[in-house]
Structures are given as structure tokens and as C-alpha cells.
Write a protein that holds these residues in place. Structure first.
Motif, PDB file in Angstrom:
ATOM      1  N   ILE A  58       0.839  -1.199   0.000  1.00  0.00           N
ATOM      2  CA  ILE A  58       0.000   0.000   0.000  1.00  0.00           C
ATOM      3  C   ILE A  58       0.876   1.252   0.000  1.00  0.00           C
ATOM      4  O   ILE A  58       0.698   2.154  -0.823  1.00  0.00           O
ATOM      5  CB  ILE A  58      -0.959  -0.025   1.209  1.00  0.00           C
ATOM      6  CG1 ILE A  58      -1.932  -1.205   1.083  1.00  0.00           C
ATOM      7  CG2 ILE A  58      -1.708   1.303   1.342  1.00  0.00           C
ATOM      8  CD1 ILE A  58      -2.702  -1.529   2.344  1.00  0.00           C
ATOM      9  N   ARG A  59       1.838   1.298   0.902  1.00  0.00           N
ATOM     10  CA  ARG A  59       2.734   2.452   0.998  1.00  0.00           C
ATOM     11  C   ARG A  59       3.477   2.693  -0.321  1.00  0.00           C
ATOM     12  O   ARG A  59       3.660   3.828  -0.739  1.00  0.00           O
ATOM     13  CB  ARG A  59       3.735   2.246   2.127  1.00  0.00           C
ATOM     14  CG  ARG A  59       4.718   3.402   2.301  1.00  0.00           C
ATOM     15  CD  ARG A  59       5.734   3.117   3.387  1.00  0.00           C
ATOM     16  NE  ARG A  59       5.182   3.205   4.718  1.00  0.00           N
ATOM     17  CZ  ARG A  59       5.079   4.331   5.413  1.00  0.00           C
ATOM     18  NH1 ARG A  59       5.501   5.459   4.911  1.00  0.00           N
ATOM     19  NH2 ARG A  59       4.573   4.311   6.624  1.00  0.00           N
ATOM     20  N   SER A  60       3.893   1.607  -0.965  1.00  0.00           N
ATOM     21  CA  SER A  60       4.675   1.741  -2.198  1.00  0.00           C
ATOM     22  C   SER A  60       3.872   2.345  -3.342  1.00  0.00           C
ATOM     23  O   SER A  60       4.447   2.830  -4.320  1.00  0.00           O
ATOM     24  CB  SER A  60       5.231   0.383  -2.622  1.00  0.00           C
ATOM     25  OG  SER A  60       4.211  -0.431  -3.175  1.00  0.00           O
ATOM     26  N   ARG A  61       2.538   2.319  -3.236  1.00  0.00           N
ATOM     27  CA  ARG A  61       1.684   2.851  -4.305  1.00  0.00           C
ATOM     28  C   ARG A  61       1.173   4.263  -3.998  1.00  0.00           C
ATOM     29  O   ARG A  61       0.336   4.784  -4.721  1.00  0.00           O
ATOM     30  CB  ARG A  61       0.505   1.924  -4.567  1.00  0.00           C
ATOM     31  CG  ARG A  61       0.874   0.531  -5.046  1.00  0.00           C
ATOM     32  CD  ARG A  61       1.806   0.553  -6.253  1.00  0.00           C
ATOM     33  NE  ARG A  61       2.026  -0.777  -6.792  1.00  0.00           N
ATOM     34  CZ  ARG A  61       2.958  -1.621  -6.389  1.00  0.00           C
ATOM     35  NH1 ARG A  61       3.793  -1.298  -5.423  1.00  0.00           N
ATOM     36  NH2 ARG A  61       3.085  -2.808  -6.952  1.00  0.00           N
ATOM     37  N   ILE A  62       1.671   4.859  -2.939  1.00  0.00           N
ATOM     38  CA  ILE A  62       1.302   6.242  -2.602  1.00  0.00           C
ATOM     39  C   ILE A  62       2.450   7.139  -3.049  1.00  0.00           C
ATOM     40  O   ILE A  62       3.570   7.009  -2.578  1.00  0.00           O
ATOM     41  CB  ILE A  62       1.029   6.391  -1.100  1.00  0.00           C
ATOM     42  CG1 ILE A  62      -0.156   5.491  -0.701  1.00  0.00           C
ATOM     43  CG2 ILE A  62       0.749   7.855  -0.749  1.00  0.00           C
ATOM     44  CD1 ILE A  62      -0.367   5.361   0.785  1.00  0.00           C
ATOM     45  N   ARG A  63       2.143   8.017  -3.976  1.00  0.00           N
ATOM     46  CA  ARG A  63       3.154   8.898  -4.563  1.00  0.00           C
ATOM     47  C   ARG A  63       3.216  10.201  -3.769  1.00  0.00           C
ATOM     48  O   ARG A  63       2.195  10.760  -3.401  1.00  0.00           O
ATOM     49  CB  ARG A  63       2.774   9.174  -6.009  1.00  0.00           C
ATOM     50  CG  ARG A  63       3.676  10.143  -6.735  1.00  0.00           C
ATOM     51  CD  ARG A  63       3.333  10.257  -8.205  1.00  0.00           C
ATOM     52  NE  ARG A  63       1.913  10.420  -8.434  1.00  0.00           N
ATOM     53  CZ  ARG A  63       1.301  10.224  -9.605  1.00  0.00           C
ATOM     54  NH1 ARG A  63       1.996   9.839 -10.646  1.00  0.00           N
ATOM     55  NH2 ARG A  63       0.009  10.406  -9.724  1.00  0.00           N
ATOM     56  N   THR A  64       4.431  10.662  -3.520  1.00  0.00           N
ATOM     57  CA  THR A  64       4.626  11.937  -2.844  1.00  0.00           C
ATOM     58  C   THR A  64       4.974  12.996  -3.881  1.00  0.00           C
ATOM     59  O   THR A  64       5.919  12.824  -4.653  1.00  0.00           O
ATOM     60  CB  THR A  64       5.755  11.837  -1.801  1.00  0.00           C
ATOM     61  OG1 THR A  64       5.383  10.842  -0.833  1.00  0.00           O
ATOM     62  CG2 THR A  64       5.972  13.163  -1.097  1.00  0.00           C
ATOM     63  N   ILE A  65       4.186  14.057  -3.899  1.00  0.00           N
ATOM     64  CA  ILE A  65       4.407  15.146  -4.846  1.00  0.00           C
ATOM     65  C   ILE A  65       4.786  16.391  -4.046  1.00  0.00           C
ATOM     66  O   ILE A  65       3.957  16.941  -3.316  1.00  0.00           O
ATOM     67  CB  ILE A  65       3.149  15.409  -5.702  1.00  0.00           C
ATOM     68  CG1 ILE A  65       2.785  14.134  -6.469  1.00  0.00           C
ATOM     69  CG2 ILE A  65       3.373  16.592  -6.636  1.00  0.00           C
ATOM     70  CD1 ILE A  65       1.500  14.213  -7.241  1.00  0.00           C
ATOM     71  N   PRO A  66       6.049  16.827  -4.158  1.00  0.00           N
ATOM     72  CA  PRO A  66       6.475  18.006  -3.407  1.00  0.00           C
ATOM     73  C   PRO A  66       5.883  19.297  -3.982  1.00  0.00           C
ATOM     74  O   PRO A  66       5.607  19.391  -5.177  1.00  0.00           O
ATOM     75  CB  PRO A  66       8.002  18.000  -3.542  1.00  0.00           C
ATOM     76  CG  PRO A  66       8.308  17.110  -4.688  1.00  0.00           C
ATOM     77  CD  PRO A  66       7.126  16.208  -4.901  1.00  0.00           C
ATOM     78  N   ASP A  67       5.668  20.242  -3.076  1.00  0.00           N
ATOM     79  CA  ASP A  67       5.216  21.596  -3.442  1.00  0.00           C
ATOM     80  C   ASP A  67       3.863  21.618  -4.132  1.00  0.00           C
ATOM     81  O   ASP A  67       3.611  22.444  -5.011  1.00  0.00           O
ATOM     82  CB  ASP A  67       6.278  22.301  -4.294  1.00  0.00           C
ATOM     83  CG  ASP A  67       7.592  22.447  -3.550  1.00  0.00           C
ATOM     84  OD1 ASP A  67       7.555  22.728  -2.334  1.00  0.00           O
ATOM     85  OD2 ASP A  67       8.653  22.255  -4.172  1.00  0.00           O
ATOM     86  N   PHE A  68       2.971  20.718  -3.736  1.00  0.00           N
ATOM     87  CA  PHE A  68       1.603  20.729  -4.252  1.00  0.00           C
ATOM     88  C   PHE A  68       0.641  20.660  -3.084  1.00  0.00           C
ATOM     89  O   PHE A  68       0.819  19.824  -2.199  1.00  0.00           O
ATOM     90  CB  PHE A  68       1.349  19.538  -5.191  1.00  0.00           C
ATOM     91  CG  PHE A  68      -0.032  19.556  -5.795  1.00  0.00           C
ATOM     92  CD1 PHE A  68      -0.290  20.327  -6.918  1.00  0.00           C
ATOM     93  CD2 PHE A  68      -1.065  18.849  -5.217  1.00  0.00           C
ATOM     94  CE1 PHE A  68      -1.571  20.360  -7.461  1.00  0.00           C
ATOM     95  CE2 PHE A  68      -2.346  18.879  -5.753  1.00  0.00           C
ATOM     96  CZ  PHE A  68      -2.586  19.638  -6.881  1.00  0.00           C
ATOM     97  N   LYS A 105       0.881  23.903  -2.860  1.00  0.00           N
ATOM     98  CA  LYS A 105       1.679  25.122  -2.716  1.00  0.00           C
ATOM     99  C   LYS A 105       3.057  24.750  -2.177  1.00  0.00           C
ATOM    100  O   LYS A 105       3.252  23.649  -1.654  1.00  0.00           O
ATOM    101  CB  LYS A 105       0.976  26.137  -1.801  1.00  0.00           C
ATOM    102  CG  LYS A 105       0.737  25.666  -0.387  1.00  0.00           C
ATOM    103  CD  LYS A 105      -0.054  26.701   0.400  1.00  0.00           C
ATOM    104  CE  LYS A 105      -0.201  26.259   1.843  1.00  0.00           C
ATOM    105  NZ  LYS A 105      -0.922  27.238   2.628  1.00  0.00           N
ATOM    106  N   PRO A 106       4.019  25.639  -2.302  1.00  0.00           N
ATOM    107  CA  PRO A 106       5.384  25.338  -1.855  1.00  0.00           C
ATOM    108  C   PRO A 106       5.437  24.901  -0.390  1.00  0.00           C
ATOM    109  O   PRO A 106       4.719  25.434   0.462  1.00  0.00           O
ATOM    110  CB  PRO A 106       6.121  26.671  -2.055  1.00  0.00           C
ATOM    111  CG  PRO A 106       5.354  27.360  -3.145  1.00  0.00           C
ATOM    112  CD  PRO A 106       3.913  26.962  -2.915  1.00  0.00           C
ATOM    113  N   GLY A 107       6.257  23.888  -0.138  1.00  0.00           N
ATOM    114  CA  GLY A 107       6.444  23.379   1.213  1.00  0.00           C
ATOM    115  C   GLY A 107       5.531  22.233   1.593  1.00  0.00           C
ATOM    116  O   GLY A 107       5.736  21.577   2.612  1.00  0.00           O
ATOM    117  N   ILE A 108       4.524  21.947   0.782  1.00  0.00           N
ATOM    118  CA  ILE A 108       3.579  20.858   1.064  1.00  0.00           C
ATOM    119  C   ILE A 108       4.053  19.594   0.348  1.00  0.00           C
ATOM    120  O   ILE A 108       4.440  19.632  -0.817  1.00  0.00           O
ATOM    121  CB  ILE A 108       2.152  21.213   0.575  1.00  0.00           C
ATOM    122  CG1 ILE A 108       1.638  22.480   1.248  1.00  0.00           C
ATOM    123  CG2 ILE A 108       1.197  20.045   0.778  1.00  0.00           C
ATOM    124  CD1 ILE A 108       1.368  22.354   2.715  1.00  0.00           C
TER     125      ILE A 108
END
Length: 169
Positions: free
Chosen positions: A5-15, A17-20
Motif C-alpha cells: 500500500i505504501r509503495s503505491r502512494i506517490r509523494t508530490i512536493p510543493d503541491f 503550494k510550496p512546502g507541502i
């Protein structure tokens, strides 16, 4: 299983807004095996309840799949003005303003035990509003389940009901 499950969750930086760091569950939903594993894992955490309540919008996806798997009904907790017919609502504050959740008054029998389901627990404002709405409508929220919890935001402390998450960031 939670590693899948964790491996299929994508992290998108700065979305958005910046810092998120946005935790995107769309890859999880697009992977049939991972989505099925998520629903199976949520089902194992479910306790004694009558109905599932899903919070708009991704809570509908996970809530509907879980309701089907467990043979239970699904309550839709929607933003204001989205449900036809007689509703009961709860207004709540957000970091950027105010919002409102509503549910059909006739869909919730008094005293029903409710399992609340959503995709992400962050600050807890929307989930807390959902709990309060369901209680005001005559239900009893027995537990809340989330796919992802953003642990450093402390949202679980606001809920007032037991809760569990499959993955914590």
C-alpha cells in the motif's frame, strides 16, 4: 501488506503550494492488487457497526468498496448543496475559511453504529466535522479508518473516537 500500500502512494512536493508534500493515492487506486489489499486491510480493522460513512470525495471510493466487501450500507457525507432532499449539516472551520458537510436525514437510523472512512487524516478538521454531524443526526461513530495519516499534523487527537490508519507519514 502495508508495504504494498505504501509503495503505491506517490509523494508530490510543493503541491498544492510550496512546502507541502502531497500524498497522492491515485497510483494506489490504479493498481488493482494494491487497491484490493487496501480494502482487505480496512476490512480487518472494522468492528461492530451498521453503516459506513464516506467523506466526499475519496472517502466515497474507499467507503463504497469496503461497504460492498462487508455487505453494509454507505452514507455519503457531502459538501453543502450536493444532496437533494432533506439534509442535516454541520459547519466547520478550515485553515482557509469555512465549509459544511451534509447527510440525508432519512438515510441514518437513530442509534445506528457508524464506521467513518476517508482516504487521508491530516489536521482532522473534516473528520471531526463528520463525527459531529453523524452524532447530531442520531448516529454513534464507533471508529474511523483512514488509508493514510499525516502523523505530524495531529489530526487524530481531534476526532473523539477510536481511529486507525494503514500508513502513517
Amino acid at each position: 501488506m502495508n508495504a504494498l500500500i505504501r509503495s503505491r502512494i506517490r509523494t508530490i512536493p510543493d503541491f498544492p503550494k510550496p512546502g507541502i508534500l502531497f500524498r497522492d493515492l491515485t497510483p494506489l487506486l490504479a493498481d488493482g492488487q494494491a487497491f484490493a489489499a487496501t480494502i482487505d486491510a480496512l476490512a480487518r480493522l472494522a468492528d461492530d457497526f451498521h453503516l459506513i460513512a464516506g467523506i466526499e470525495a475519496r472517502g466515497f471510493v474507499f467507503g463504497a468498496a469496503l461497504a460492498q466487501k462487508l455487505g453494509r450500507g454507505l452514507l455519503l457525507l457531502r459538501k453543502a448543496g450536493k444532496l437533494p432532499g432533506v439534509t442535516i449539516g454541520f459547519d466547520y472551520g478550515l485553515e482557509y475559511g469555512r465549509d459544511r458537510l451534509e447527510v440525508h436525514r432519512d438515510d441514518l437510523p437513530r442509534g445506528a453504529r457508524i464506521l467513518l472512512v476517508d482516504d487521508v487524516l491530516a489536521t482532522g478538521g473534516t473528520a471531526e466535522a463528520a463525527v459531529r454531524l453523524l452524532e447530531a443526526a442520531g448516529g454513534e461513530v464507533t471508529r474511523a479508518l483512514f488509508v493514510v495519516e499525516l502523523g505530524d499534523l495531529g489530526g487524530g487527537a481531534r476526532l473523539g473516537v477510536p481511529y486507525q490508519s494503514l500508513v502513517t507519514f
